[in-house]
Design an enzyme around this catalytic site. Structure first.
Site, short mmCIF file in Angstrom:
data_model
loop_
_atom_site.label_atom_id
_atom_site.label_comp_id
_atom_site.label_asym_id
_atom_site.label_seq_id
_atom_site.Cartn_x
_atom_site.Cartn_y
_atom_site.Cartn_z
N ASP A 8 0.97 -1.30 0.03
CA ASP A 8 -0.13 0.08 -0.20
C ASP A 8 0.96 1.35 0.12
O ASP A 8 2.04 1.27 0.51
CB ASP A 8 -0.92 -0.14 1.34
CG ASP A 8 -2.31 0.92 1.21
OD1 ASP A 8 -2.25 1.39 0.01
OD2 ASP A 8 -2.95 0.96 1.86
N GLY A 9 0.30 2.23 -0.63
CA GLY A 9 1.18 3.52 -0.47
C GLY A 9 1.90 3.94 -1.79
O GLY A 9 2.62 5.09 -1.86
N GLY A 11 0.12 5.37 -4.56
CA GLY A 11 -0.28 6.62 -4.84
C GLY A 11 0.18 7.74 -4.13
O GLY A 11 0.61 8.77 -4.63
N HIS A 25 3.24 3.05 -8.86
CA HIS A 25 3.09 1.65 -9.08
C HIS A 25 4.17 1.05 -9.85
O HIS A 25 4.82 0.00 -9.68
CB HIS A 25 1.89 1.43 -9.94
CG HIS A 25 0.38 1.84 -9.40
ND1 HIS A 25 0.25 1.47 -8.20
CD2 HIS A 25 -0.87 2.59 -9.98
CE1 HIS A 25 -1.09 2.10 -7.84
NE2 HIS A 25 -1.52 2.61 -8.73
N ASP A 55 -11.71 -4.84 -5.53
CA ASP A 55 -12.34 -3.29 -5.34
C ASP A 55 -11.66 -2.53 -6.37
O ASP A 55 -11.96 -1.29 -6.67
CB ASP A 55 -12.26 -3.03 -3.89
CG ASP A 55 -13.10 -3.86 -2.92
OD1 ASP A 55 -14.05 -4.16 -3.13
OD2 ASP A 55 -12.66 -4.07 -1.89
N TRP A 57 -10.99 -2.35 -9.33
CA TRP A 57 -11.80 -2.11 -10.62
C TRP A 57 -12.59 -0.87 -10.54
O TRP A 57 -12.77 -0.38 -11.70
CB TRP A 57 -12.93 -3.21 -11.12
CG TRP A 57 -12.20 -4.56 -11.30
CD1 TRP A 57 -12.42 -5.78 -10.72
CD2 TRP A 57 -11.25 -5.03 -12.55
NE1 TRP A 57 -11.67 -6.81 -11.35
CE2 TRP A 57 -11.27 -6.26 -12.44
CE3 TRP A 57 -10.88 -4.15 -13.69
CZ2 TRP A 57 -10.26 -6.91 -13.24
CZ3 TRP A 57 -10.06 -4.88 -14.42
CH2 TRP A 57 -9.85 -6.26 -14.29
N ARG A 59 -11.22 1.99 -9.65
CA ARG A 59 -10.05 2.94 -9.89
C ARG A 59 -10.46 3.71 -11.35
O ARG A 59 -10.79 2.87 -12.10
CB ARG A 59 -8.87 2.56 -9.65
CG ARG A 59 -8.48 2.06 -8.09
CD ARG A 59 -7.19 1.95 -8.03
NE ARG A 59 -6.95 1.63 -6.41
CZ ARG A 59 -5.89 1.98 -5.95
NH1 ARG A 59 -4.77 2.18 -6.66
NH2 ARG A 59 -5.76 1.61 -4.44
N LEU A 119 10.86 -20.84 -3.53
CA LEU A 119 9.94 -19.63 -3.27
C LEU A 119 8.51 -19.93 -3.89
O LEU A 119 8.69 -20.12 -5.24
CB LEU A 119 10.29 -18.41 -3.38
CG LEU A 119 9.37 -17.21 -3.05
CD1 LEU A 119 9.22 -17.27 -1.49
CD2 LEU A 119 9.62 -15.78 -3.51
N ARG A 162 1.40 -4.78 6.26
CA ARG A 162 0.87 -3.99 5.22
C ARG A 162 1.53 -2.82 5.50
O ARG A 162 2.19 -2.16 6.58
CB ARG A 162 -0.63 -3.73 6.02
CG ARG A 162 -1.31 -2.52 4.95
CD ARG A 162 -2.95 -2.44 5.13
NE ARG A 162 -3.38 -1.76 4.07
CZ ARG A 162 -4.79 -1.89 3.68
NH1 ARG A 162 -5.31 -2.49 4.30
NH2 ARG A 162 -5.01 -0.87 2.68
#
Ligand code: FPP
Length: 223
Positions: A8-9, A11, A25, A55, A57, A59, A119, A162
């Site tokens: 997150d973050g 933007g 991004h 969610d 979508w 944007r 991994l 997060r």
């Protein structure tokens, strides 16, 4: 260890620099590379990254399309590195609403990296945890046990991180996080480093996991 990250973050990182959100991004994608590279040496064998939620979508179409392009580019550029580093890449979430070329790329990458054992990298795309629970319940039928549902939903998360100071789960791995240790960091995702990951793993190891029981070591018992 299964670690999962709500990245997150992006933007806010871009806004602070007067850049378009897509630049956040893009820089976030570089943080993904760093994180994937650092994870195995920190004892992480499964890493689940929240790359695009159901969610998301909502944007602006330009941002959605920039994200889809970025994901495609990541898959194209990283497949050979994944193979070389023993990374098995897999997508979780819905595929039917993703652009067809991206789905084709995903399938190709999943196929080419299938032999990786260092991994297990899971990218959550068009993902909703509630939806995954509903689907598993439908498939399992009315008399399913917790174990049967767990097998359909996915592996338990040990450590959930997060970034950006937010402290929510946002419909991410709700079932799998039943006993996860939660680590929240103010760092914005594009600034996230291998050292931040190491710090979160150290925080995880410093906590005592009791799974609802009592501690075996009376010296560490808390009220
Ligand atoms: C949240 O930041 C981030 C996302 C919605 C997308 C995550 C995508 C990436 C890290 C880049 C590409 C991913 C891969 C796997 C190559 P935000 O836009 O919600 O930030 P904000 O809360 O500051 O607005």
């Amino acid at each position: 260890m299964h670690a999962a990250i709500i990245m997150d973050g992006n933007g806010r990182w871009a806004n602070r620099r007067g850049l378009p959100r897509a630049a956040g991004h893009r820089t976030g994608a570089a943080a993904v590379r760093r994180t994937v590279e650092a994870a195995p040496d920190l004892g992480i064998s499964t890493l689940t990254l929240y790359a695009f939620s159901e969610d998301n979508w909502s944007r602006p179409p330009r941002e959605v399309s920039a994200l889809m392009k970025l994901l495609g580019r990541y898959l194209t550029q990283e497949t050979s590195r994944c193979i070389a580093n023993g990374v098995r890449l897999q997508a979780i979430g819905r595929r039917d609403r993703l652009p067809a070329p991206l789905v084709a790329l995903l399938e190709e990458t999943e196929h080419k990296t299938a032999g990786g054992t260092r991994l297990h990298l899971r990218l959550a795309l068009d993902y909703s945890s509630r939806q995954s629970i509903v689907e598993a319940a439908r498939r399992a039928g009315g008399t399913a046990t917790e174990q049967q549902l767990s097998a359909l939903i996915g592996p338990d998360v040990d450590l959930l991180i997060r970034t950006s100071g937010e402290q929510r789960l946002s419909d991410f791995l709700l079932w799998e996080c039943a006993y996860a240790e939660l680590v929240f960091t103010p760092r914005l995702w594009p600034d996230f480093t291998a050292q931040d990951l190491a710090q979160a793993v150290a925080e995880f190891h410093s906590r005592e996991r009791r799974f609802g029981g009592v501690t075996a070591d009376p010296a560490r018992r808390t009220a």
